[in-house]
Scaffold this active site. Structure first.
Site, PDB file in Angstrom:
ATOM      1  N   HIS A 283      -1.296 -14.590  -9.827  1.00  7.57           N
ATOM      2  CA  HIS A 283      -2.609 -15.207  -9.592  1.00  7.57           C
ATOM      3  C   HIS A 283      -2.482 -16.584  -8.929  1.00  7.57           C
ATOM      4  O   HIS A 283      -3.360 -17.431  -9.079  1.00  7.57           O
ATOM      5  CB  HIS A 283      -3.397 -15.344 -10.898  1.00  7.57           C
TER       6      HIS A 283
ATOM      7  N   SER B 161       1.239 -30.974  16.436  1.00 11.10           N
ATOM      8  CA  SER B 161      -0.206 -31.099  16.620  1.00 11.10           C
ATOM      9  C   SER B 161      -0.486 -31.824  17.925  1.00 11.10           C
ATOM     10  O   SER B 161       0.245 -32.747  18.310  1.00 11.10           O
ATOM     11  CB  SER B 161      -0.811 -31.881  15.449  1.00 11.10           C
TER      12      SER B 161
END
Length: 429
Positions: free
Chosen positions: A158, A280
């Site tokens: 989970h 970037s």
């Protein structure tokens, strides 16, 4: 465009309609053309064996088909919009070089069984590539699981910290996954390994075609006997092949998801090779795991191709032009999927585990299951042991991840990975 194979006198060919009919077939057929040529050689040999071609005609056709195959491989012949498709290009080339002998190549066959056999040969080749790359991925994972230190790392359920795991167990898990994926590719290949050449337009022809010869010459395992089934299998066999590719891509998606998480600043478990990252355009501080993210996305075009072909198959028996659209889906799926899978072995071989970050992420609660099992082993009912471990999670060895891993002796767990068994499975493939 050269003369159409099906052209009738007095019928006007509309350029706009022809552009729609041809679509991107000429570009797609560049992928299939070498296999179409290979099948044409087998067909010419078969015609010679039943006396429809003389020995000289057969030899001439085989020679010119070999020359064409070499010209295609070397870039001297490029399929372009002079031709309706690859089939017409082959016949036009043979007719140009051999006259009436070239026109005989189409005796007893249809473009339907031509595309079936060419795409079947192409699919066999691509499934062999899937098989080989999946084996490579599994081999890299096994090699690192065997030779690298088995570093403790958090195991998650989970997306929450669950139990102590190890890098070796993570790598062995993906090794077994890709061993199964290689097996799936081989099984799909075995299933589709049937020769449709000689089924013509789906109803056979009035000639004693030597289909056993073409089957052996083209390396098929068996004849696909019934001409109607040959047409029914178009799309069905493609979906089976895409399913095999898709199984590998599903595991690749989950592997890429793991690496996407593990490379974040919040985790910091993994360092990627520099060439697998990009910068970037705005932020000087960034190195982005773009390759991993696109690997994660690469299941999508494979699934889309499967869906498109499945929707095309809402058809009665026999050939229908709708099936032309299956070609692009198939070629795109395998082109993209194989390109993605090929990047994985060097990525897994060169990525770096960061032991300090992984160890720091292991908290006391992750030993609770070990403590519960320890208490149950001492005779306490498991539900009582479960309650006590929730309150006091540390086992007798304390917060020691190596001791936790060493105690995990169930087959396949951290202390009993069974790497030799996995290596044996891999070698059997």
């Amino acid at each position: 465009m050269s003369d159409l194979l099906w052209q009738k006198d007095g019928v006007r060919v509309d350029a706009q309609i022809m552009a729609f009919l041809a679509g991107s077939d000429v570009l797609l057929d560049r992928e299939l053309l070498p296999y179409d040529i290979e099948a044409s050689k087998a067909h010419a040999e078969g015609l010679g064996r039943i006396g429809l071609l003389s020995a000289q005609e057969t030899a001439d056709l085989l020679r010119e088909l070999d020359v064409l195959a070499a010209d295609v491989a070397d870039g001297r012949f490029v399929l372009d919009d002079r031709y309706e498709d690859g089939h017409s290009a082959i016949e036009a080339r043979l007719t140009e070089r051999l006259g009436d002998t070239g026109r005989k190549i189409h005796t007893g066959r249809s473009r339907n069984d031509q595309v079936l056999v060419a795409s079947r040969l192409w699919l066999k080749n691509r499934l062999q590539q899937v098989h080989a790359i999946c084996r490579d991925i599994a081999a890299v994972c096994l090699a690192r699981a065997d030779s690298d230190p088995a570093l403790p790392m958090p195991g998650y359920t989970h997306l929450q910290r669950a139990m102590v795991s190890s890098t070796a167990m993570w790598q062995a898990g993906y090794a077994e996954a890709f061993i199964d994926n290689a097996l799936r590719a081989r099984q799909a290949l075995d299933w589709i390994d049937a020769n449709p050449l000689g089924t013509a337009a789906g109803y056979g022809v009035s000639l004693p075609l030597d289909r056993e010869h073409t089957t052996q010459a083209l390396g098929f395992a068996r004849v696909q006997l019934n001409p109607i089934y040959a047409q029914l299998s178009r799309g069905k066999f493609e979906i089976a092949a895409i399913d095999a590719l898709g199984a590998a891509m599903l595991d690749l998606r989950r592997l890429a998801w793991d690496l996407s998480l593990f490379t974040t600043g919040e985790f910091g478990f993994v360092g990627l090779p520099a060439e697998y990252t990009t910068g970037s355009s705005l932020m000087p501080n960034k190195r982005n795991p773009d390759v991993v993210e696109l690997l994660r996305a690469s299941y999508a075009p494979v699934a889309a191709a499967r869906s498109e072909i499945e929707h095309l198959l809402s058809l009665p028996s026999g050939y229908h032009r709708d099936l032309q659209y299956s070609k692009g889906s198939l070629i795109h799926a395998f082109g993209h999927g194989l390109a993605a899978l090929a990047l994985v072995p060097p990525l897994l071989a060169r990525m770096e585990w960061r032991a300090d970050k992984m160890r720091a992420a292991i908290d006391d609660g992750m030993y609770a299951t070990d403590r519960a099992i320890e208490l149950a082993g001492q005779g306490l009912p498991f539900r009582e042991a479960y309650k006590q471990a929730a309150e006091q999670p540390l086992p007798q060895h304390g917060a020691d991840p190596e001791a936790s891993l060493a105690a995990r002796v169930s087959p396949g767990a951290a202390a009993a990975l069974g790497l030799e068994m996995l290596k044996s499975r891999l070698s059997d493939l």
